[in-house]
Write a protein that holds these residues in place. Structure first.
Motif, PDB file in Angstrom:
ATOM      1  N   ALA A 191      56.674  39.922  25.592  1.00 55.27           N
ATOM      2  CA  ALA A 191      56.898  38.572  25.080  1.00 55.27           C
ATOM      3  C   ALA A 191      57.583  37.690  26.111  1.00 55.27           C
ATOM      4  N   ARG A 192      58.051  38.282  27.203  1.00 53.95           N
ATOM      5  CA  ARG A 192      58.759  37.524  28.235  1.00 53.95           C
ATOM      6  C   ARG A 192      57.987  37.550  29.547  1.00 53.95           C
ATOM      7  N   ALA A 193      58.272  36.534  30.370  1.00 52.33           N
ATOM      8  CA  ALA A 193      57.666  36.483  31.695  1.00 52.33           C
ATOM      9  C   ALA A 193      58.254  37.565  32.591  1.00 52.33           C
ATOM     10  N   VAL A 194      57.431  38.060  33.507  1.00 54.24           N
ATOM     11  CA  VAL A 194      57.882  39.067  34.477  1.00 54.24           C
ATOM     12  C   VAL A 194      57.628  38.517  35.873  1.00 54.24           C
ATOM     13  N   HIS A 195      58.364  39.048  36.836  1.00 53.21           N
ATOM     14  CA  HIS A 195      58.230  38.542  38.209  1.00 53.21           C
ATOM     15  C   HIS A 195      58.177  39.713  39.191  1.00 53.21           C
ATOM     16  N   GLY A 196      57.663  39.393  40.397  1.00 57.28           N
ATOM     17  CA  GLY A 196      57.646  40.396  41.453  1.00 57.28           C
ATOM     18  C   GLY A 196      56.699  41.548  41.203  1.00 57.28           C
ATOM     19  N   ILE A 197      55.590  41.306  40.514  1.00 60.16           N
ATOM     20  CA  ILE A 197      54.650  42.375  40.192  1.00 60.16           C
ATOM     21  C   ILE A 197      53.690  42.565  41.372  1.00 60.16           C
ATOM     22  N   GLU A 198      53.632  43.757  41.872  1.00 59.10           N
ATOM     23  CA  GLU A 198      52.768  44.081  43.010  1.00 59.10           C
ATOM     24  C   GLU A 198      51.644  45.005  42.567  1.00 59.10           C
ATOM     25  N   VAL A 199      50.456  44.743  43.133  1.00 58.48           N
ATOM     26  CA  VAL A 199      49.276  45.560  42.843  1.00 58.48           C
ATOM     27  C   VAL A 199      48.797  46.186  44.145  1.00 58.48           C
ATOM     28  N   ASN A 200      48.659  47.486  44.170  1.00 56.61           N
ATOM     29  CA  ASN A 200      48.175  48.219  45.353  1.00 56.61           C
ATOM     30  C   ASN A 200      46.881  48.914  44.973  1.00 56.61           C
ATOM     31  N   LEU A 201      45.775  48.509  45.663  1.00 57.61           N
ATOM     32  CA  LEU A 201      44.444  49.039  45.348  1.00 57.61           C
ATOM     33  C   LEU A 201      44.068  50.122  46.347  1.00 57.61           C
ATOM     34  N   THR A 202      43.550  51.232  45.860  1.00 55.15           N
ATOM     35  CA  THR A 202      43.146  52.354  46.710  1.00 55.15           C
ATOM     36  C   THR A 202      41.745  52.802  46.312  1.00 55.15           C
ATOM     37  N   PRO A 203      40.707  52.580  47.193  1.00 55.66           N
ATOM     38  CA  PRO A 203      39.347  53.047  46.872  1.00 55.66           C
ATOM     39  C   PRO A 203      39.264  54.568  47.007  1.00 55.66           C
TER      40      PRO A 203
END
Length: 778
Positions: A659-671
């Motif tokens: 229900a709240r905003a989040v910050h600093g979210i990182e996504v790391n993609l690995t094929p």
């Protein structure tokens, strides 16, 4: 058949017919069903003998005196299938006084003979099955012409005849000569106000949570009826701050306080909440009467009690009916609004009512300070004691006292004092049974307030007097008679000394009718002066030495069950808080999350769970599973991508279920294969509450094929997010790089065009020279 017998038969038939149709008027509310952790005591006040139930409803005057005589009212109820006919009721008052607590207890238990007595008889009308009759018995002043200045006399009421065994009820008649003078004892009444042991108050969310809190503190609830009552004598409400300042719910979406507000649903007019969280009709079964009818009585100046037309004073633990004038026009829309309404009513309390608070959540101080306390108890103890009152509660009172549910020994008192001084900067004021201070409840002490050798103020409450507030085994009138008898026995120990007593209720809510009956008994006893409780530290009170070992629980009142929490519950709660602390760093303005949830989880050590370990286990397990699911609400949205290029960006969507905003979210993609390569990983992003955002990832296709890509989502501090239980890949890329197949396609297209031209040319043939010359001339 005589005319009288015919009339009785017709009346009985009519009552039975009305009962079958549901039209018979209710004589009183349903029998008491108080929620209680205490052991059952002897039942001198409500007697059941086969199909007969009998109890006393009033005695007038409250204290008999020279020339007054006495009148007692008794209800006889027929719980069987056949009428009670031809019975006789007899009241016998012994002339040998019971001037000690020990003698009174033996009389209640039927171990003391009555001796010489005065008596009065009355015929009992025919009582059809399922109904009751009220019978009055009067002893004249000449029959009670006693020479005592003051005395407590034994009272025996007997139901004889009707072909049934004799049913006996034991009680007391208090006596004081008309010219007697008293040095009044000061008596203070302390009534705990704590939440019911309903796990939904902490675990439920949304409308279910709101409904649970409505039943606990809303209009018509046991607590609301209690604190808005006016007993007429000084009363100290000992309130758990949780009642007026609720903890946050165990909501896995982490809403703010404003987001927790829910629209209220219309309340059903046909039923109202009871103290155990169920709904029950506000009227009892037709034609039945029970001791709870004592809750709907009004006392006149002579001390008699008569049934009232209104159910305003009905014992709220016995009936769910709402007091007239207490139902608001609009239902509260949130739990915070319910608490605010209750605070507003307390702010308007009569001037003779005071407020003291327990530490937040009413922690089980007896278990948390015990030498055998579970590991981790000290941390929870200090955390509970250090939690300050909110500004709204401080406006009501700034007094916080320690009220352990079981007596403390010297070691436990020392541990409590050390923690109290460390967290609050002062020594505690401790409410405790007299037996833990004087080794007995019959000691002739002059002051309820004592102090230990370490200067800790101890306020001792008297168990025989306190028992009358919550003992569900007796009617209200019997409880009042017992209080007068016990207090007079205590007074007679030192009749000329100035003394103070404290009467304290148990943690189960005191019914309104019972409180009013006890208050009336105190007010009408000429040897008692109702007074407000003093919670100030005393440096001049008598000194007592606490024993190395606390007295056995069976020797004190209230009788308590075993503690409900253990080391495993504390460990699970600590792990849950640790996980939540990491998640709070991800949430924008999430500083309030950990304190709110800690207030919730610390209540696994609350006194109200004693005897209910399953509820505590359910609380910690619910919190653990709820918090474990929070990281999974921030995850990559599964998708399939057709990539028809050598290189270029692809779009990946990240969702936030909180229900709240989040910050600093990182996504790391690995094929999972080398057919696709990512030139760089996306930058950290912020995601609004209940929203999503997309990130662009530069991609290179190195070969054709379907490529599964694993997405690792993390937050600040490398907190792992996403759906950890997924076995498949979040993203699948259908790669078709242009570096190979495009040239084959172009070559095939050119070859097809060339072949098409050849075929067409051969079909038209060679043009003649004269045609060619003509075309040139033109």
């Amino acid at each position: 058949m005589t005319r009288s017998a015919t009339t009785h038969a017709l009346v009985a038939a009519l009552v039975c017919l009305l009962a079958l149709l549901g039209l018979a008027p209710a004589v009183s509310a349903a029998p008491p069903s108080l929620r209680s952790n205490v052991s059952a005591l002897p039942r001198p006040g409500i007697v059941t003998n086969g199909d007969v139930r009998m109890w006393m409803t009033s005695g007038a005057p409250a204290t008999a005196t020279t020339g007054s005589g006495t009148t007692v009212s008794v209800i006889v109820e027929n719980t069987g299938d056949t009428p009670i006919d031809g019975a006789t009721l007899r009241a016998r008052v012994g002339t040998r006084p019971l001037d000690s607590l020990a003698a009174q207890q033996r009389w209640e238990e039927g171990k003391l003979p009555l001796g010489a007595s005065a008596s009065a008889d009355a015929d009992v009308p025919t009582i059809p099955p399922g109904t009751s009759e009220t019978v009055k018995l009067s002893l004249t002043s000449s029959e009670l012409d006693l020479s005592y200045t003051m005395a407590t006399l034994p009272l025996r009421i007997e139901l004889r005849g009707a072909g049934r065994p004799t049913t006996r009820l034991h009680s007391f008649v208090s006596w004081a000569a008309k010219d007697a003078t008293f040095t009044r004892m000061s008596a203070s009444v302390v009534v705990p106000v704590t939440l019911p042991n309903d796990p939904k108050l902490l675990t439920a969310t949304g409308e279910e949570r709101l409904e649970a809190w409505r039943k606990a503190i809303g209009p018509g609830s046991t607590i609301e009826r209690l604190i808005t009552s006016d007993p007429g004598v000084p009363v100290t409400w000992l309130i758990d701050p949780t009642v007026l300042d609720p903890a946050a719910a165990q909501d896995g979406t982490l809403p703010t306080a404003e987001q927790e507000t829910t629209e209220a649903s219309p309340a059903s007019p046909s039923a109202s909440p009871t103290s155990d969280g169920t709904s029950s009709p506000s009227e009892s079964a037709s034609g039945s009467a029970s001791p709870s009818s004592e809750g709907s009585t009004e006392s006149n100046s002579s001390g008699t009690s008569e049934p009232s037309e209104s159910s305003e004073s009905t014992d709220s633990a016995d009936s769910g009916s709402t007091s007239p004038g207490t139902q608001p026009s609009e239902a509260a829309a949130s739990v915070d609004e319910l608490a605010a309404n209750l605070r507003a009513k307390l702010a308007e309390r009569p001037g003779n009512q005071s407020i003291a608070f327990t530490p937040y959540g009413d922690p089980d101080l007896s278990a948390l300070t015990s030498a055998r306390r579970p590991a981790g108890s000290q941390k929870i103890l200090e955390r509970s004691l250090s939690r300050p009152l909110s500004s709204e509660l401080s406006e009501l009172s700034e007094t916080v006292v320690a009220a352990p549910v079981a007596p403390l020994d010297a070691g436990s008192t020392a541990r409590l004092t050390a923690a109290w001084q460390k967290t609050r900067g002062s020594r505690p004021v401790v409410l405790t049974p007299n037996v833990s201070l004087d080794r007995t409840d019959v000691a002739a002490v002059t002051s309820a307030t004592r102090r230990t050798t370490n200067q800790v103020t101890m306020v001792g409450y008297n168990a025989p007097l306190s028992r009358t507030l919550n003992d569900a085994s007796v009617s209200n009138a019997e409880a009042a008679a017992s209080l007068r008898a016990s207090s007079l026995a205590i007074y007679q120990q030192q009749p000329t000394a100035e003394r103070s007593l404290v009467i304290m209720g148990g943690r189960e809510t005191v019914p309104v009718g019972r409180l009013k009956a006890i208050a009336s008994a105190l007010e009408q006893a000429p040897w008692v002066q109702p007074a407000a409780l003093s919670t100030e530290e005393s440096t001049s009170a008598p000194v007592v030495d606490l024993t190395p070992q606390a007295p056995p629980s069976e020797t004190v009142w209230p009788r308590v069950a075993a503690p409900a929490f253990d080391a495993g519950d504390i460990t699970t709660a600590d792990k849950t808080i640790a996980t939540l602390t990491k998640m709070a760093e991800i949430v924008v303005d999430g500083d309030d999350i950990v304190p709110a949830w800690t207030r919730n989880l610390d209540q696994v050590t609350s006194t109200r769970w004693r005897g209910d370990p399953a509820d505590v286990d359910g609380l910690v397990e619910h919190a653990s599973s709820t918090v474990s699911a929070i990281p999974q609400q921030i995850a990559v949205v599964p998708s399939r991508v057709n990539f028809f290029s050598d290189s270029g960006p692809i779009s990946v969507t990240v969702k936030n279920g909180l229900a709240r905003a989040v910050h600093g979210i990182e996504v790391n993609l690995t094929p999972r294969t080398y057919a696709v390569r990512f030139r760089s990983q996306p930058d950290a992003v912020d995601i609004p509450g209940k929203g999503q955002t997309s990130v662009r990832v530069p991609t290179v296709a190195q070969a054709a094929g379907r490529v599964s890509v694993d997405a690792k989502v993390t937050g600040p501090g490398d907190v792992r997010l996403g759906e950890s239980d997924k076995h498949g890949a979040e993203i699948e890329i259908n790669a078709r790089p242009t570096g190979t197949w495009i040239f084959w396609v172009l070559g095939i297209v050119a070859l097809l065009v060339f072949c098409y031209g050849l075929v067409r040319n051969r079909q038209k043939g060679t043009r003649r020279r004269d045609e060619l010359a003509r075309d040139i001339q033109l």
